[in-house]
Design an enzyme around this catalytic site. Structure first.
Site, PDB file in Angstrom:
ATOM      1  N   ARG A   1       0.827  -1.357   0.064  1.00 29.36           N
ATOM      2  CA  ARG A   1       0.088  -0.145   0.161  1.00 29.36           C
ATOM      3  C   ARG A   1       0.974   1.335  -0.113  1.00 29.36           C
ATOM      4  NH1 ARG A   1       2.463   1.976   3.679  1.00 29.36           N
ATOM      5  NH2 ARG A   1       1.005   3.430   3.649  1.00 29.36           N
ATOM      6  N   GLY A   2       0.282   2.435  -0.057  1.00 33.10           N
ATOM      7  CA  GLY A   2       0.976   3.548  -0.089  1.00 33.10           C
ATOM      8  C   GLY A   2       1.311   4.013  -1.715  1.00 33.10           C
TER       9      GLY A   2
ATOM     10  N   ARG B   1      -7.619  -0.155  -6.496  1.00 33.10           N
ATOM     11  CA  ARG B   1      -7.765   1.183  -5.728  1.00 33.10           C
ATOM     12  C   ARG B   1      -7.789   2.538  -6.354  1.00 33.10           C
ATOM     13  NH1 ARG B   1      -4.488   1.287  -0.239  1.00 33.10           N
ATOM     14  NH2 ARG B   1      -6.175   2.159   0.211  1.00 33.10           N
TER      15      ARG B   1
ATOM     16  N   ASP C   1      -1.722  10.933  -1.782  1.00 33.72           N
ATOM     17  CA  ASP C   1      -2.207  10.080  -2.740  1.00 33.72           C
ATOM     18  C   ASP C   1      -2.757  10.544  -4.004  1.00 33.72           C
ATOM     19  OD1 ASP C   1      -2.740   8.604  -0.035  1.00 33.72           O
ATOM     20  OD2 ASP C   1      -2.750   7.000  -1.557  1.00 33.72           O
TER      21      ASP C   1
ATOM     22  N   ASN D   1      -4.938  12.648   0.993  1.00 35.25           N
ATOM     23  CA  ASN D   1      -4.236  11.719   1.720  1.00 35.25           C
ATOM     24  C   ASN D   1      -5.003  10.809   2.718  1.00 35.25           C
ATOM     25  OD1 ASN D   1      -1.282  10.722   2.232  1.00 35.25           O
ATOM     26  ND2 ASN D   1      -1.714  11.897   4.047  1.00 35.25           N
ATOM     27  N   LYS D   2      -4.228  10.032   3.339  1.00 28.69           N
ATOM     28  CA  LYS D   2      -5.023   8.941   4.423  1.00 28.69           C
ATOM     29  C   LYS D   2      -6.022   9.833   5.388  1.00 28.69           C
ATOM     30  CE  LYS D   2      -4.769   5.606   4.547  1.00 28.69           C
ATOM     31  NZ  LYS D   2      -5.945   4.833   3.829  1.00 28.69           N
TER      32      LYS D   2
HETATM   33  O1  MRU Z   1      -4.400   3.091   2.067  1.00 31.47           O
HETATM   34  P1  MRU Z   1      -2.858   3.465   2.136  1.00 31.47           P
HETATM   35  O2  MRU Z   1      -2.090   2.947   3.431  1.00 31.47           O
HETATM   36  O3  MRU Z   1      -2.442   3.077   0.759  1.00 31.47           O
HETATM   37  O4  MRU Z   1      -2.785   5.216   2.218  1.00 31.47           O
HETATM   38  C1  MRU Z   1      -1.517   5.712   2.189  1.00 31.47           C
HETATM   39  C2  MRU Z   1      -1.448   6.831   2.452  1.00 31.47           C
HETATM   40  O5  MRU Z   1      -2.281   7.436   2.547  1.00 31.47           O
HETATM   41  C3  MRU Z   1       0.030   7.720   2.152  1.00 31.47           C
HETATM   42  O6  MRU Z   1       0.047   8.736   3.236  1.00 31.47           O
HETATM   43  C4  MRU Z   1       0.304   8.334   0.902  1.00 31.47           C
HETATM   44  O7  MRU Z   1      -0.028   7.074  -0.072  1.00 31.47           O
HETATM   45  C5  MRU Z   1       1.497   8.667   0.619  1.00 31.47           C
HETATM   46  S1  MRU Z   1       2.675   7.307   0.595  1.00 31.47           S
HETATM   47  C6  MRU Z   1       4.182   8.034   0.503  1.00 31.47           C
END
Ligand code: MRU
Length: 345
Positions: free
Chosen positions: A45-46, A88, A236, A246-247
């Site tokens: 993820r990320g 996603r 993201d 972002n998250k």
């Molecule tokens: O749901 P995730 O764990 O994929 O979300 C990740 C995030 O929100 C990160 O902050 C974002 O992808 C930046 S990663 C360098």
């Protein structure tokens, strides 16, 4: 440095992020469908890691193909891309990576199938190497913004585990520490999937960077007590006007930072900047399973039948963002102009 995603002769190998921090185990995906499942299930993820994983998934799908001609391969290639595309919706790096593989495929139309396979594998490996290089460059730019000492808050995991190595927000922190800054990281635990407490804390501890985990609802109090001097997060998707997806929970942190007069920085590679999306309003927000909220480690936390929301991301309007750090340089408001300028660089 931790290997988040690797191309091997046996398939695409991921460190299983659903098992961290208590178990360091690896998963080998031997088909593109398995890579798609690994992305959906958040084994990987990320945003940047998702993009490179998708590129490797495409290369793997093509490698496994029995097509003898380009004309036979083309519909299969499209299907492989589609399988990865629907994993996603929010991280634009996924669509960026698929588009880049499609463009590469288009340039290979006159080549023999074996050559196409090799070229697509090389392209995915190049994207992996470029991602690490971007993180290092972001680190260099971003380190200049970090305080020379004191607390820095981060949310979710924007580290080596969210990229192909070094990280975006955590890359900035790493570079600042390497430059001699005495930083104490505060990692929001990041409900409901706990990327902060499980992943950010794990990788920073491995590096020996002082880290304190706080539950998400402690951030405001920590700021008020003067324990935090700056915030740095990943992204993201960044819209053309500088709005940042972002998250979930990032928006609350940004508002708190503004209220306390603290800088709120976003670090992301250029592949996260979506110049085709004008504002945050148009960014699709992934809704994930209610079970991520209702249960923790298999234990039910909420009464049967209660309403549940689980948006995986939120949008932070550009007015809360002090600077956006990319490998191309640092953008500041007005972002419509500064991002356009970086787009040309
Ligand atoms: O749901 P995730 O764990 O994929 O979300 C990740 C995030 O929100 C990160 O902050 C974002 O992808 C930046 S990663 C360098």
């Amino acid at each position: 440095m931790v290997e988040t995603v690797q191309w091997t002769d046996n398939g695409v190998v991921f460190i299983d992020q659903t098992k961290l921090p208590t178990e360091e185990s690896y998963v080998t995906c031997r088909t593109h469908e398995e890579v798609a499942t690994a992305i959906k299930d958040m084994i990987v993820r990320g945003a940047p890691a998702i993009g490179v994983s998708a590129a490797m998934g495409i290369a793997l799908g093509v490698k496994n193909s029995r097509a003898k001609t380009v004309d036979e391969l083309r519909p299969e290639f499209d299907q492989i891309c589609e399988t990865l595309r629907v994993t996603r919706p929010t991280a634009v790096n996924l669509f960026w990576a698929i588009r880049r593989m499609q463009e590469k495929f288009a340039t290979l139309a006159t080549q023999p199938v074996e050559q196409i396979k090799q070229e697509l594998i090389s392209e995915a490996q190049r994207m992996h190497a470029e991602d690490v290089a971007s993180c290092m460059a972001m680190g260099k730019h971003g380190a200049t913004l970090m305080p020379s000492s004191g607390g820095v808050l981060t949310h979710c995991n924007a580290g080596a585990l969210a990229t192909c190595g070094y990280g975006t927000a955590l890359g900035v922190i790493r570079a600042a520490v390497e430059a001699g800054k005495k930083i104490q990281v505060f990692a929001d635990e990041t409900r409901p999937f706990l990327q902060g407490s499980r992943l950010t804390a794990w990788e920073l501890m491995k590096d020996g960077i002082p880290t304190t985990v706080i539950s998400d609802n402690m951030a405001g109090a920590m700021m008020r007590l003067g324990k935090i001097g700056a915030v740095v997060v990943g992204a993201d998707r960044i819209a053309a006007n500088g709005d940042v997806a972002n998250k979930i929970g990032t928006y609350s942190v940004a508002v708190l930072a503004k209220e306390h007069g603290l800088p709120f920085y976003v670090a992301a590679p250029w592949s996260t900047v979506d110049m085709e999306t004008p504002t945050g309003e148009q960014i699709p927000i992934e809704q994930r399973a209610a079970r991520e909220v209702t249960h923790m480690a298999g234990r039910q936390l909420t009464p049967d039948g209660v309403g549940i929301e689980n948006p995986a991301f939120d949008v932070t309007p550009n007015k809360y963002v002090s600077a956006i750090v990319t490998e191309r340089g640092i953008a500041r408001a007005p972002y419509g102009e500064s991002l356009k300028k970086l787009a040309k660089s």
